[in-house]
Design an enzyme around this catalytic site. Structure first.
Site, short mmCIF file in Angstrom:
data_model
loop_
_atom_site.label_atom_id
_atom_site.label_comp_id
_atom_site.label_asym_id
_atom_site.label_seq_id
_atom_site.Cartn_x
_atom_site.Cartn_y
_atom_site.Cartn_z
N PHE A 160 -3.04 -5.83 -4.80
CA PHE A 160 -4.41 -5.67 -5.17
C PHE A 160 -4.32 -5.74 -6.71
CE2 PHE A 160 -7.82 -2.49 -6.66
CZ PHE A 160 -8.76 -3.24 -5.79
N ASP A 176 2.98 -0.12 -2.39
CA ASP A 176 1.48 0.47 -2.55
C ASP A 176 0.92 0.70 -1.09
OD1 ASP A 176 -1.31 0.74 -2.68
OD2 ASP A 176 -1.36 -0.42 -4.28
N TYR A 206 -9.04 7.83 -0.28
CA TYR A 206 -10.33 7.72 0.03
C TYR A 206 -10.74 6.73 0.98
CZ TYR A 206 -9.69 4.41 -4.09
OH TYR A 206 -9.27 3.54 -4.85
N LYS A 207 -9.59 5.81 1.44
CA LYS A 207 -9.78 4.84 2.47
C LYS A 207 -9.47 5.62 3.83
CE LYS A 207 -8.25 1.22 -0.66
NZ LYS A 207 -9.57 0.56 -0.64
N ARG A 220 -14.62 -8.80 5.90
CA ARG A 220 -13.63 -7.72 6.20
C ARG A 220 -14.36 -6.58 7.16
NH1 ARG A 220 -10.56 -4.65 1.36
NH2 ARG A 220 -12.46 -3.66 1.23
#
Lengths: 398, 398
Positions: B114, B185, B210-211, B357
């Site tokens: 990311f 990560d 938060y995912k 996605r």
């Protein structure tokens, strides 16, 4: 201007029977927070889900709230941004400031600075090389310690223990005369005393919003950079939300044009909502009027405590213009005495080794509160209530 | 194990008529959050004020929640702590890891990382000197790029665009064989796939909540350090709450004994309360069962989309063991097609240049949802709904 003119007690939830003189540590709950945060959770997160980042303005909160805090500290629009914690914002300011003075190796600060500011600066220079030095002097030795080896003068405006307030204009001028970059920590200033960032021309200011601004526990911090330098700063914490185009997902970092480059990661939306409701209380508050009210409250407190509690010794400057919005007294059994005072509903706090600290916040504290608080402190002191074993120190003190 | 065994739809607020396949970006609202946060605001902040730091356990939340997240990623108790944002946690891990390998100058990563991870690492080494290098290779070139010049291998386990998943055990082993420090990560792994941090023996892991963990917008990040190295790490971000005795207010920093030294500033109490309620949903969830359910959902999705939507090309690995819990398809008009799909209540997202996605989260998505979603995608694709001008790209895309 009488303190009552600034008083907005109705905007806060204040527990019955409590006189809260610790708003310099954590402000009380503004009444509008609960509904605002519930709305953010149920209507925004619950119904918009990922769409909330755009449709609910979450992504812009750090800037819009930055401007609202900025108004209270004399920062022009577009020069202040919210996020992270004060420690992180100190790190960003120090890193950027060092980068502005690559030939100089000294960060000058004082023993009145809040420890985390010193820790963060030291942690940073320890990462760099063996050449940098964090030089920490007594607060009244700062002026003469500024010389042409100094890269950064980094100070907290109002001392967290004593309330002693630095002369922001004079010290910034001295720093600039020596070619140093000036960083002010406004943790105990924002919402407490008038601050004129634009006028003083310091390069950076940082602060938190959970004290006088009443943003709630863990509310986000802020950072200000002088508008002319913001576009030239190299962010050490080069997070994606400080990127010029975060959602392009480029592999290379390209900082946003101005202060937005000091954004790092995903903003804490619930804390931002709480802060937003807290900032509503500040709409229309004139900081000069607030300051006048604060001085009236603290002058009353000092006069009454000195008259009625001879055990206590004033540790704050006697001259109001040299103080922030808190007053500290020292007392050998200060820890136990403060516990006894707290047990009677007057909330102040204790700072080692012997400081009893009281904050004055005219938005929700008035002269009657101050007089009632002094009566309780007098009772504790006159009757040696600190002797009670249940008030003696054990374990961690916050 | 059928997906329904893991399904806990009743624990979430899911808008009527929406099929939410974007929990890999922001999880939906767990029903218990609203009351928990309201309680934290009204009962804790409102009534305990400053006392909440001790009496309400606010100060311990980063550790207690760290352990609860830790359980899902194979981290032993006391090795994971919450706070800040993922960008900041990446910075801490990279800085500490560089400090462990002072003679080596290369940070190795891949183009599937990311972007903020790359930005943060680059920002850090740019502060240091001209000797360090961030070397970014293609994901499948990582193994052969690990050599004895490499200080750190830093990778995101599951690719945010394609869902391609690295072999954590094998790459960590290769990194260690070359004497490098391994940082993972887990942004798209925690709560998505089984992770065995203790077994893989990597030095650091970081991630967000938060995912897949559904902690809410701006929920705090986590950092894990292997227990044997945690007491030896030099924190670059030497914040006061990582101090061994924060409330002693020493002028000098002395790190807390273990992972607590990775704490920095005041924790975001409201976000922590939200995350706490979100983590309650995970109690009793077996990650192997969740993974089986996730694979069943994504296999169904892939098979049905490929059968019914010939315009779409699978960009995720076909082999389930090489994928995380998301599936991506490419399509030339992917942006507009995704807008059309979203307008019909199936929420996925778009990543440039052409990726559509979809995330699969068995806690609240079941096979019926997947089949309904495919029917809508088929409708959009077969009827060229992406041609509608209202779905064309304009301005910022999140």
């Amino acid at each position: 201007m009488a303190p009552t003119d600034i008083c907005r007690k109705d905007s806060f939830f204040l527990p019955e029977g409590m006189i809260y003189l610790d708003g310099n540590s954590l402000g009380p709950l503004p009444k509008a927070v609960s509904k605002r945060v519930a709305n953010t959770i149920e209507e925004q997160w619950g119904k918009s889900l990922i769409g909330g980042w755009n449709s609910c303005g979450w992504m812009d909160q750090p800037s819009t709230l930055g401007d609202r805090v900025g108004r209270l500290i004399g920062a022009p629009e577009g020069s202040t941004v919210m996020g992270d914690t004060l420690s992180i914002k100190v790190y960003q300011a120090v890193a950027s400031a060092l980068d502005m003075r690559p030939q100089r190796k000294v960060i000058l600060s004082d023993t009145g600075n809040f420890p985390t500011d010193l820790y963060m600066a030291k942690g940073l220079i320890d990462s760099l090389d063996q050449d940098h030095e964090l030089r920490v002097v007594e607060p009244d030795a700062i002026a003469e310690a500024i010389d042409e080896t100094v890269a950064i003068v980094m100070l907290t405006h109002v001392d967290y223990r004593t309330g002693r307030m630095h002369d922001m204009g004079a010290i910034t001028k001295a720093a600039h005369a020596a070619g140093a970059v000036m960083i002010w920590d406004l943790a105990h200033s924002a919402g407490a005393v008038p601050v004129d960032l634009a006028g003083c021309a310091c390069e950076f200011a940082v602060g938190c919003t959970y004290k006088y601004l009443n943003g709630g526990p863990g509310a986000p911090a802020f950072i200000y950079a002088r508008p002319d330098i913001a576009p030239t700063l190299r962010p050490a914490l080069a997070g994606w939300l400080g990127h010029d185009a975060p959602f392009a997902f480029d592999l290379d970092y390209r900082p946003a044009p101005g202060i937005d480059r000091m954004r790092v990661g995903t903003p804490p939306v619930l804390q931002m909502a709480s802060l937003e409701a807290a900032m509503d209380v500040w709409d229309g508050v004139n900081m000069d009027n607030l300051r006048a009210a604060s001085i009236e409250l603290s002058e009353t407190f000092i006069a009454e405590v000195e008259r009625r509690c001879p055990h206590l010794t004033l540790e704050s400057p006697r001259e109001p213009s040299l103080r922030g919005s808190q007053v500290s007294f020292s007392f050998q059994h200060g820890y136990a005495a403060m516990q006894a005072v707290i047990a009677r509903g007057v909330i102040g706090d204790f700072r080692a080794p012997n400081i009893m600290r009281f904050g004055f916040t005219p938005l929700y504290i008035d002269k009657q509160d101050v007089l009632k608080a002094v009566a309780i402190i007098e009772d504790v002191m006159s009757n040696r209530l600190w002797d009670d074993p249940k008030y003696q120190k054990k374990g961690r003190v916050t």
